[in-house]
Every structure is written in C-alpha cells, then in structure tokens.
Design a protein around this motif. Structure first.
Motif: not given
Length: 409
Positions: A352-353, A76-77, A201-205, A191-193
C-alpha cells in the motif's frame, strides 16, 4: 507480390532500440535493410532519462540535453525518522537531448534506407526469413530483428498472466509558482498529503519533476506497475491536485506526455527463429522502467555475435542465427537477474501507499554504488543477491514482511 533482395539482417522499427542495433550492425560491415511504419527521422514522443554516470561510462555524456546535480526524492514522514526532509541522492541525473541522440544514431546509420511499410506476416523459408507487408512487398533477410516495441504481434512469449504496466502523465510548461526548487531534479515525490482517505487506498503514484531553466518545468505523475494500469486521466487528476495543494497552477502547457509500457513482460521464447531487441525483447528494467542504457550496452555485443555467425560456412539458417543472437542477448546470468527483479516488482505491487514510501526510503539508504547499479542493472548476479539481502536486513519489520509476501493491514 514483389520480392526484395535478400539482406544479411532486416531490422524492424525506427525508435531508439531499432536505431541502436541497426547502427551497430552497420559498424560491423553487414548488409542491413530496415522497415518501419514511420520514417526514422520522426521525432520520438517521449523523454528519456538516465543517471549521468551510466552514460559517461559509455562515452556518451555529450548527448545529455540537461544534467542535474541537485537530485532528491520525497517520501513524506518516514516511519523510522518521522522527518519530511528530502532524500539527497548526490548523484547526477540527466535527460537525453532527444534530437541529438536520434541524429547521432542516424548518422551511424548513414546510407541505410528505411522502407516505410506495415508488416502483416513473417514466415521462415529454407535458410531465410521473409516479412510480408500490406503493400504486397516481401522483404527477405538471413535474420530479422524485431525492434518495433513491446506491442509487436510477431514475437512469441509465454503467457504468464496479466502484464503490469507503468503509466505516466506529464506536462512541460510554465507555472504560477515553481513546482520544484531551482536547478533541482526530483526522482520520486511520494508525499501524499493531498490525497483523500479513499484515494490513499488506490494504487500509489509519485511525482517525477525537474527544472529546465528559464521558468520551464517538467512534472509527471507516475505509477509503478499495475494490472490494469492506472489511467492517464487519474494520473492527471492526481498531479493537478498535488500541485493545487501547494497553490501551484499550470499557466502554459508546452507539451503533454503520455507513457504506458509493460514492466513484467515475460521473456520471449528464445527458440524462435525471429530475434528481437528493445521492448519487444523484454529489455525494460522491471525495477526501474529504464531501457536506454541497456540498449547502448548490449547492442555492440549482439551485433558482433551476428557478424561472426553470418560468416560461418556452410551458412547458418535463420533459426540457428537467431539462437546465436538470443544466447548473447539473454545470457543465463541476465535471465536470473531479470527473474529476481520481476520477483521484487511483484512484491512491490502488493504494497500500500505507506509501505511503498517506507520501502523506497529504506532503499535509498543503501550505499550509492549499490542502489545506482541496482537501478541500472549492472550488478553481477552475486552482488545483486547481496544487495537484496542487505536491503532486507536494514528494512523495517513491515517492509520485511511485505517482501516475503506477508502484508499486515
């Protein structure tokens, strides 16, 4: 109860770890027996990836079913660069041809018959070890190697609290639009958009994906390591949302993959009379989740040590043989490296993410020779410490604080 003839070594299991160590023991000319809950020819359910250079160093590159030169990641950015462009790894990645890899090991195990049994108990009698099965049969060996996986109930290890597990849900299939570029392998797409504020806010993946050619792709949503682990249903939902955000839909499912394995499993008690190998010996790399490279590198040394120890007169008992094996499998240096990796994993699990994306973006700015050997666990201890210090030095302030356990929200 029926007693079986006593062998030099009894190997328990029929997966990659069991076949790796059994094949090397056979090359040493030892009398080997094997026991597993299913036939060794049963296809392995999961895919196994490896950096191509790591396999080339072992002279086994021919076992790759797929190989990609176009290897990238997306974070991501970036907090520093503010660029959405992919990170170019410029390092070949491959997937094993499952059948070829399995058959190559089975060929090295030619003449070895696996007893298809369920072990219920293991006991140590005089000089030998006995494995008692639900059938009533008892198998005897001078030493037993448990290579049946991390769920083994027989390997003793200290209780160090909750075990964090990596989980993943994946699909091999066809899509209405390519999920990755042609001939591309994506190691990590963070990327999480496509996520909501709550989901962030949940565990990232992240997405692990690749082009198999002929309009066939593999996409897998993966979490690093958490306790409790991120559920498969959650990962499937996230993967579908990620694809839908880019107007991509699955049109045909060829295969579904479910992965769940521990990343910070404590090292086994190395004073026990039972030896282990693979997942049951905590050989999963705590930083990357990979293990096959370690199996291939470390099996020959363990087999050679056991061959030499089994020829000692007067004969060593199971306890002494096991001690010899553990000392080769987990040297002092490997133990220290493992602890460093586990410390790093513990820190990452608190990120966090956004912080995790920043960390990995920084990690892949290290020289390729550093990050590749870090992920393969081939850095000698002094070099590993230097690489970790180098990573700390080039990291943004928030990542630095996270590494030392200070997380700013």
């Amino acid at each position: 109860m029926k007693l079986k003839n006593c062998s030099d070594v009894l190997v328990m299991g029929a997966g990659p770890a069991a076949l790796c160590i059994a094949s090397e023991l056979i090359q040493q000319g030892l009398h080997i027996s094997a026991l597993a809950s299913h036939p060794p020819k049963k296809p392995w359910p999961n895919t196994y990836g490896i950096w191509a250079e790591e396999l080339e160093s072992l002279g086994m590159a021919s076992l790759l079913g797929h190989r990609w030169q176009n290897t990238v990641s997306y974070f991501g950015k970036d907090v520093d660069k503010n660029e959405p462009n992919p990170v170019l790894h410029e390092y070949d990645y491959g997937l094993f041809d499952q059948a070829s890899f399995q058959n190559a090991l089975l060929e090295k195990c030619a003449g070895l018959d696996w007893a298809i049994e369920t072990a219920e108990d293991i006991r140590f009698v005089d000089q030998i070890t006995e494995v008692i099965c639900s059938s009533g049969n008892t198998y005897r060996a001078r030493i037993v190697i448990d290579a049946s996986g991390h769920r083994s109930p027989f390997v003793k290890r200290p209780n160090q609290g909750p075990v964090a597990k990596q989980s993943a849900y994946g699909v091999v299939g066809k899509f209405n639009s390519p999920p990755v570029d042609k001939d591309q392998f994506v190691l990590m797409d963070f990327r999480s958009d496509h996520l909501t504020e709550k989901e962030l806010k949940d565990p990232p993946s992240f997405l692990y994906a690749m082009d198999f050619g002929e309009d066939l792709y593999f996409v897998e949503e993966t979490s690093l390591a958490y306790s409790p682990p991120v559920s498969w249903s959650t990962l499937k939902k996230r993967m579908l949302a990620r694809l839908a955000h880019r107007d991509i839909q699955i049109t045909k499912v060829v295969h579904e993959e479910y992965c769940l394995f521990p990343m910070n499993l404590p090292l086994p008690d190395r004073n026990q009379s039972l030896l282990a190998f693979g997942g049951s010996a905590s050989m999963v790399h705590p930083a990357s989740g990979y293990m096959v490279g370690a199996l291939l590198r470390r099996a020959p040394d363990l087999a050679k040590e056991l061959s030499e120890s089994l020829s000692i007169e007067p004969p060593l008992n199971s306890e002494a043989l096991s001690k010899k094996g553990w000392n080769v499998l987990w040297t002092k240096e490997l133990i220290q490296r493992h602890r460093l990796y586990q410390f790093g994993l513990k820190r990452l699990m608190s990120f966090d993410e956004a912080l995790l994306r920043s960390f990995f973006s920084t990690f892949f700015r290290l020289p390729k020779k550093d990050w590749s050997r870090f992920l393969a666990n081939t850095l000698p201890l002094p070099e590993l410490i230097l690489v970790m210090l180098k990573l700390f030095t080039i990291s943004p302030l928030k990542v630095k604080l996270g590494m030392i356990g200070v997380v700013i929200t």
